[in-house]
Write an enzyme that holds these catalytic residues in place. Structure first.
Site, short mmCIF file in Angstrom:
data_model
loop_
_atom_site.label_atom_id
_atom_site.label_comp_id
_atom_site.label_asym_id
_atom_site.label_seq_id
_atom_site.Cartn_x
_atom_site.Cartn_y
_atom_site.Cartn_z
N THR A 246 42.68 19.38 17.53
CA THR A 246 42.73 18.77 16.21
C THR A 246 42.05 17.42 16.28
O THR A 246 42.00 16.80 17.34
CB THR A 246 44.19 18.61 15.72
N GLY A 247 41.52 16.97 15.17
CA GLY A 247 40.81 15.69 15.14
C GLY A 247 39.61 15.78 14.23
O GLY A 247 39.60 16.55 13.26
N THR B 8 44.62 19.41 11.63
CA THR B 8 44.78 20.86 11.77
C THR B 8 46.10 21.18 12.43
O THR B 8 46.50 20.53 13.39
CB THR B 8 43.64 21.41 12.66
N ARG C 227 32.10 22.56 3.45
CA ARG C 227 32.19 21.98 4.80
C ARG C 227 33.22 22.75 5.63
O ARG C 227 34.30 23.08 5.18
CB ARG C 227 32.57 20.52 4.71
N VAL C 228 32.86 23.03 6.88
CA VAL C 228 33.76 23.68 7.83
C VAL C 228 33.76 22.87 9.12
O VAL C 228 32.70 22.47 9.59
CB VAL C 228 33.34 25.13 8.12
N GLY C 229 34.94 22.63 9.67
CA GLY C 229 35.05 21.91 10.92
C GLY C 229 35.24 22.85 12.10
O GLY C 229 34.86 24.02 12.06
#
Length: 316
Positions: free
Chosen positions: A202-203, A151, A179-181
């Site tokens: 981020t990750g 990200t 899918r959503v992070g």
């Protein structure tokens, strides 16, 4: 008044440079992060964000983005949006609304259309070739499909003391449709308060979502902790906690900046970021964990050259 901007990953450097020019001239933090994230979204070789972003399992580019105003705490976000340029700008427009500020899928696309945002096929030929290559690898080598969750996340403070944060991503390569992070989720992927500071993560989104990582960094800064100490404490304590709970913890990196322009980074993997302030020229750094500390060093010319070679090499 001091100003500053910090962003995840080397891919943000050119955007940070442009934002720095804006901030030097008295520009707003909101305009700075929108412009900088937009530049990352527009560059086709940055394969985890925007145009050229890596597709899902159906070879569709689904994008997530968010924007937060540190003065008002207004938030706008989109998730699973397809075929629209610069989702960060759509998210910022949503942050100006009173209701319906987080839209997904068809609803986000309808909003973008009604508000005149540019429609564009975000799947590049290069990204399609990478998708085909991964499908072949999965079939022939029994490899895990998932990769690429970098990200771009930013935090900025301007010369008026106003702060803003923004994120944008195409999410996991080969992800399930829909899918959503963590990236568009307030408190997890980002958080900013002009009275204190901001953070962006981020990750591996599936692990970052298990805690309010960005909010926790801001909370610690509110208690007087320097951004570096706050980011380190959150990343390492949460990494240990996840490991205790489930036996493992995914990649996790956080960038942070307080309202005085001081910045910090915490990471449990090697990680690059870009930062600039009224006292520091735009620069790319490489960070890595060492015990419960994160070491940050300016990226060497060799590192930068290797990065350029990696992202520009042809897909074989």
């Amino acid at each position: 008044m001091k100003w500053g901007i910090i962003a995840t990953w080397r891919m943000a450097k050119e955007g940070v440079e442009a934002a720095s020019d804006m901030l030097k001239e008295g520009g707003s933090s909101g305009d700075a992060v929108e412009t900088a994230v937009g530049m990352v979204e527009d560059y086709p070789l940055y394969k985890s964000v925007g145009y050229g972003g890596l597709p899902n399992e159906n070879c569709e580019v689904e994008l997530d983005a968010a924007f937060m105003d540190g003065d008002t705490l207004s938030i706008g976000a989109v998730a699973g949006i397809k075929d629209y340029k610069n989702p960060v700008s759509i998210a910022r427009r949503l942050s100006e609304e009173r209701f319906n500020t987080f839209l997904v899928g068809d609803g986000a696309e309808e909003y973008a259309h009604k508000n005149g945002f540019e429609r564009r096929n975000m799947l590049t030929e290069r990204a399609r070739k990478l998708w085909e290559k991964r499908v072949k690898e999965i079939r022939e080598k029994n490899l895990s499909p998932y990769d690429g969750h970098d990200t771009v996340g930013m935090v900025s403070v301007d010369s008026m003391g106003q702060m803003a944060s923004a994120t944008s991503t195409s999410g996991l390569f080969m992800k399930k449709r829909g899918r959503v992070g963590d990236s568009p989720l307030s408190g997890s992927g980002f958080y900013v308060d002009s009275n204190i500071g901001g953070a962006s993560a981020t990750g591996l989104g599936e692990d970052l979502m298990k805690g309010c990582v960005s909010y926790e960094v801001v909370r610690l800064m509110k208690e007087g902790m320097h951004p570096q100490a706050a980011a380190e404490r959150v990343v390492y304590q949460f990494t240990r906690y996840l490991t205790e709970k489930s036996g493992k913890a995914g990649a996790m990196s956080v960038v942070a900046m307080n309202n005085r322009g001081q910045w910090g980074v915490g990471t449990n993997v090697e990680f690059s970021f870009a930062a600039a302030t009224s006292e520091e020229m735009p620069m790319v750094y490489v960070a890595y964990p060492k015990g419960d500390k994160t070491v940050c060093e300016p990226a060497s010319e060799e590192w930068l050259e290797a990065y350029t070679k990696r992202i520009t090499s042809p897909v074989e």
